[in-house]
Design a protein around this motif. Structure first.
Motif, mmCIF file in Angstrom:
data_model
loop_
_atom_site.group_PDB
_atom_site.id
_atom_site.type_symbol
_atom_site.label_atom_id
_atom_site.label_comp_id
_atom_site.label_asym_id
_atom_site.label_seq_id
_atom_site.Cartn_x
_atom_site.Cartn_y
_atom_site.Cartn_z
ATOM 1 N N LEU A 1 0.816 -1.207 0.000
ATOM 2 C CA LEU A 1 0.000 0.000 0.000
ATOM 3 C C LEU A 1 0.853 1.262 0.000
ATOM 4 C CD1 LEU A 1 -2.789 -0.852 2.621
ATOM 5 C CD2 LEU A 1 -2.778 -1.283 0.152
ATOM 6 N N SER B 1 -1.225 4.801 4.272
ATOM 7 C CA SER B 1 -2.604 4.368 4.038
ATOM 8 C C SER B 1 -2.923 3.029 4.701
ATOM 9 C CB SER B 1 -2.880 4.269 2.530
ATOM 10 O OG SER B 1 -2.100 3.238 1.939
ATOM 11 N N GLY B 2 -1.984 2.488 5.466
ATOM 12 C CA GLY B 2 -2.194 1.206 6.120
ATOM 13 C C GLY B 2 -1.959 1.283 7.612
ATOM 14 N N ARG C 1 -2.944 -3.538 -7.632
ATOM 15 C CA ARG C 1 -3.829 -2.590 -6.961
ATOM 16 C C ARG C 1 -3.809 -1.198 -7.587
ATOM 17 N NH1 ARG C 1 -5.651 -2.780 -1.578
ATOM 18 N NH2 ARG C 1 -4.201 -4.519 -1.241
#
Length: 275
Positions: free
Chosen positions: A220, A224-225, A253
């Motif tokens: 990611l 954002s994680g 992704r």
């Protein structure tokens, strides 16, 4: 000591559905001057490389003022392993890495990343390690000849599973052309503490994959994680890390939003360094 913004490198991982020229233009627009080159199709697969095939990519990079800081050959999706007990697959794998070292040298990259490979489920771990070590020792001959250092990445599925294994292999091989690197995703899944890994590798820490994640996996955009990415940057500054770090947005992704994902990654990292 604080990291410099110039240490944040770009990567073409999520750009493999775009022309290489689009990736280079994007890096120039985002003010990125160093990249990690993911050597995979369609940009440049290692086995397709000949001395005359990289001129176009080199020209684009030079004109954009971009240098390659690390070359990472695709070695997860394709059947590549220095530790496998099948002699045909293992020999092909070692020749693949030798060619990747030549490719890294052609791009004037100081580093080539690799993982140690793995045996089959149920194979003897000691024999897997021996094959891996023997293969890496063989690669040192090419690395020393072309002037490229291999940065060995730990992965829980491989013979070199964690930071202690990295140090063990580096010491066993005993070459100045073998060093280590950290992948923040791999550190998490190995249950290791980031700062302890940085301390353990010490001067052997030459490169870094800087990616966030969720517990169910995936690479990611930083921030954002669940990982404390800003704290990681502070740790790197604390220990005087001088290499590059790449948002390794590997996988599918971000292929449809490659530019947006890279810009978000750069904005996060640069923003942390502004604090």
């Amino acid at each position: 000591m604080k990291l410099r913004k110039e240490q944040i490198a770009g990567g073409n991982y999520q750009y493999t559905r775009h022309p290489f020229s689009h990736f280079v233009e994007s890096m120039k627009r985002m003010d990125v001057h160093h990249i990690e080159l993911y050597a995979a199709s369609p940009h440049l697969y290692v086995d397709d490389y000949t001395p005359g095939t990289v001129g176009g990519q080199q020209k684009l990079l030079r004109e954009a003022g971009i240098a390659v800081c690390c070359l990472t050959a695709e070695q997860c999706l394709y059947p590549v392993s220095a530790a496998i007990d099948d002699p045909i697959v293992r020999e092909r794998s070692l020749r693949y890495y030798e060619k990747a070292l030549e490719l890294a040298a052609a791009f004037e990259s100081p580093y080539m990343q690799m993982i140690s490979g793995s045996g089959l489920i149920g194979s003897d771990p000691g024999e897997d390690w021996k094959r891996s070590a023997d293969g890496i020792a063989r690669l040192m001959k090419t690395a020393e000849r072309v002037g490229v250092t291999i940065v060995l990445e730990a992965d829980r599925t491989c013979t070199v599973k964690d930071t202690p294994d990295q140090l063990k292999m580096i010491k066993e091989i005993g070459s100045d052309h073998l060093s280590g690197m950290i992948d923040t995703n791999a550190i998490y899944h190995a249950g290791e503490d980031f700062e302890e890994s940085v301390k353990l590798l010490g001067p052997h820490l030459r490169h870094l994959h800087f990616i966030d994640l969720k517990p169910d996996g995936g690479c990611l955009v930083p921030g954002s994680g669940i990982l404390p990415m800003k704290e990681y940057l502070d740790v790197l500054g604390k220990y005087g890390y001088e290499g590059y770090l790449t948002p390794e947005l590997w996988g599918f992704r971000y292929q449809e939003c490659a530019d947006e994902a890279m810009q978000q990654s750069l904005d996060f990292c640069r923003g942390c360094l502004d604090d």
